[in-house]
Design an enzyme around this catalytic site. Structure first.
Site: not given
Ligand code: FAD
Length: 500
Positions: A18, A47, A80, A329, A338, A340
């Protein structure tokens, strides 16, 4: 009235998919008018999942001027064409949700009406036979065809994706700060976020903050208490375990979603490895049992330690609140069935760019953003619930719960309309089009009781010509496509990464 300064300093908290998608998109499209600073913590990490995507990602990449082959090479991506669902309707059943069109639509009625009529006139070929993407997937074939005739997405390595975007964003002038956010300082008077304060005392001030801190939601919830709508009564899975394995066969152009008695398991083949994970409801399956089940159903020895993830399905009530926008997230999570989530990230980013504040943040812009984003989420939510609700499975407490649960009125209307008439309507630029709903509803076991009378207006010879012609075209097109893995190797074959 004195003009407020333009929000020129965009601060992105978090460097997962993200954070880097947002930083790359804003730096590329608005880099001359805004500065982009991203804070991430290597110690916390990301994650580490999110590998299966849907077709609009192609548009996002094109918008950013990303070369497809370069991107696929950098992320070890495969193509895909959809998702193969095993054991969802009942044990032993199987259906495919493809990204393609099935047959051809008439302005008044989707192809399913003609197919349903055909069944009464002796045409017994499955609905699947009329979809190019589906037939290609089942034969593990792929090619780009002229006129973008094939609808596809990617299966990619999420860590490499974030790295790829980071390089791009930094190339476009974004600044990265490594460090853990210890505190979020608010502006005492307005209540907006004034700065992120890192553990080493560094203050990162900004005008607009993007909360990309994942499930932690440090800014939008931790500091601003935007609220959360809990959807676990409709989407009860609340845990996942992910593990990577080597490829034991050539990667296929589709993701697998295999149901089990308390959830489901994914298998996502990339160029260099396969991503696997079990998604389950902890009320019905323990972590130990889930892990055992996952490891008993992967191909090859795991390459990584199991990654256990807990989550709560639902949506942040206000995705944009004050001077903070939740992306990823932190804005909510419905479950990966799916694929998404990356799409919702992309939608939020594009939406934010379209509504980007000119001066002071406008309450109307914020309301518009929140309304559009929530509509997207609710529509996707309904589509996901469909997979659990419409089932003939009753072999476990989990499936009995899903089968019997009350669902949102918007979804029951859609299900009953289709059951009675075969009709599906798409509202408000809904992500999933008619054919997605038709494939999943029929795959999960609904056969419409009637169909549009216009289909019956075709004479038998016209109907025969139409159905046979469509099937033949699909079959010939698929025959002309090369094997998927060979096509990937030629088009965007990546070197094996040095170390996992
Ligand atoms: P994260 O990857 O968790 O990133 C969070 C960031 O914030 C990290 O860089 C972390 O270091 C930083 N951070 C947090 N706290 C602090 C702090 N205190 N100080 C500094 N930095 C901090 N999506 C799809 O589109 N297709 C899929 O097949 C899919 N499969 C998934 C399967 C599972 C089980 C899950 C849970 C999710 C899945 N997703 C999927 C969703 C997808 O993984 C996320 O939407 C995507 O990776 C974005 O995550 P994010 O960047 O929001 O969070």
């Amino acid at each position: 009235m004195s003009a407020q300064p333009r929000p020129r300093r965009v601060v992105v908290a978090g460097g997962g998919s993200a954070g880097w998608m947002a930083a790359a998109a804003i730096a590329r499209t608005m880099g001359r008018t805004v500065s982009v600073t991203l804070v991430e913590s290597d110690a916390i990490g990301t994650i580490g999942v999110g590998e299966s995507t849907i077709p609009p990602l192609i548009t996002f990449n094109r918008l950013l001027g990303i070369n497809e082959a370069t991107f696929m090479r950098a992320t070890q991506a495969t193509f895909k064409l959809g998702i193969l669902f095993d054991d969802w309707k009942e044990k032993g059943s199987r259906y495919f949700h493809s990204f393609g069109l099935t047959g051809t639509d008439h302005w008044s009625a989707g192809f399913q009406h003609f197919w349903l009529h055909g069944r009464t006139r002796g045409h017994d070929a499955p609905y699947d036979d009329y979809c190019l993407e589906l037939a290609a997937a089942m034969q593990s074939r792929f090619a780009h065809l002229p006129g973008d005739a094939v609808n596809y997405a990617y299966q990619l390595d999420s860590t490499l994706y974030a790295r790829f975007l980071r390089e791009m964003a930094e190339g476009d002038g974004a600044t990265r700060i490594e460090g853990r956010i210890a505190r979020v300082d608010l502006d005492g008077e307005r209540g907006d976020i004034a700065a992120l304060v890192l553990e080493d005392g560094t203050r990162v001030e900004g005008d607009l903050f993007l909360d990309c801190t994942g499930f932690r939601a440090l800014l939008i919830e931790g500091a601003l208490h935007a609220g959360f709508d809990n959807w676990t009564h409709w989407l009860p899975c609340d845990a996942a375990i992910a593990v990577q394995t080597p490829n034991v066969r050539a990667p296929v152009p589709y993701t697998r979603a295999m149901a089990h008695d308390a959830g489901w398991q994914w298998r996502i083949p990339l160029q260099h490895r396969t991503g696997n994970g079990i998604v389950y409801c902890s009320r019905y399956l323990s972590q130990d049992a889930a892990l055992e089940r996952l490891l008993g159903n992967v191909e090859g020895e795991p390459l990584t330690k199991p990654n256990v993830i807990r989550f709560t399905t639902g949506a942040r009530r206000r995705q944009w609140h004050r001077n903070c926008v939740a992306i990823g997230l932190s804005g909510g999570f419905m479950e990966p069935l799916e694929s998404t989530s990356l799409h919702l990230i992309q939608r939020a980013i594009i939406r934010l760019i379209r509504l980007f504040p000119h001066g002071e943040i406008s309450a109307r812009d914020v309301a518009e953003f929140n309304d559009q984003q929530m509509t997207d989420m609710e529509q996707i939510r309904d589509f996901l619930i469909l997979h659990y609700k419409v089932t003939e499975r009753g072999d476990s407490a989990f499936w009995r719960f899903c089968r019997d649960m009350a669902v949102p009125e918007t979804l029951s209307h859609k299900i009953e309309l289709f059951r009675e008439t075969g009709r599906v309507f798409r509202r408000n630029e809904e992500l999933f089009a008619e054919n997605s709903w038709v494939q999943v509803m029929m795959g999960q076991g609904i056969t419409p009781r009637s169909y549009h009378p216009i289909a019956a207006k075709l004479r038998d010879d016209e109907l025969d010509k139409m159905l046979t012609g469509l099937r033949d075209t699909v079959a010939h097109s698929v025959d002309s496509m090369p094997e998927h893995a060979a096509y990937v190797a030629r088009y965007c074959g990546a070197a094996r990464p040095a170390a996992a």
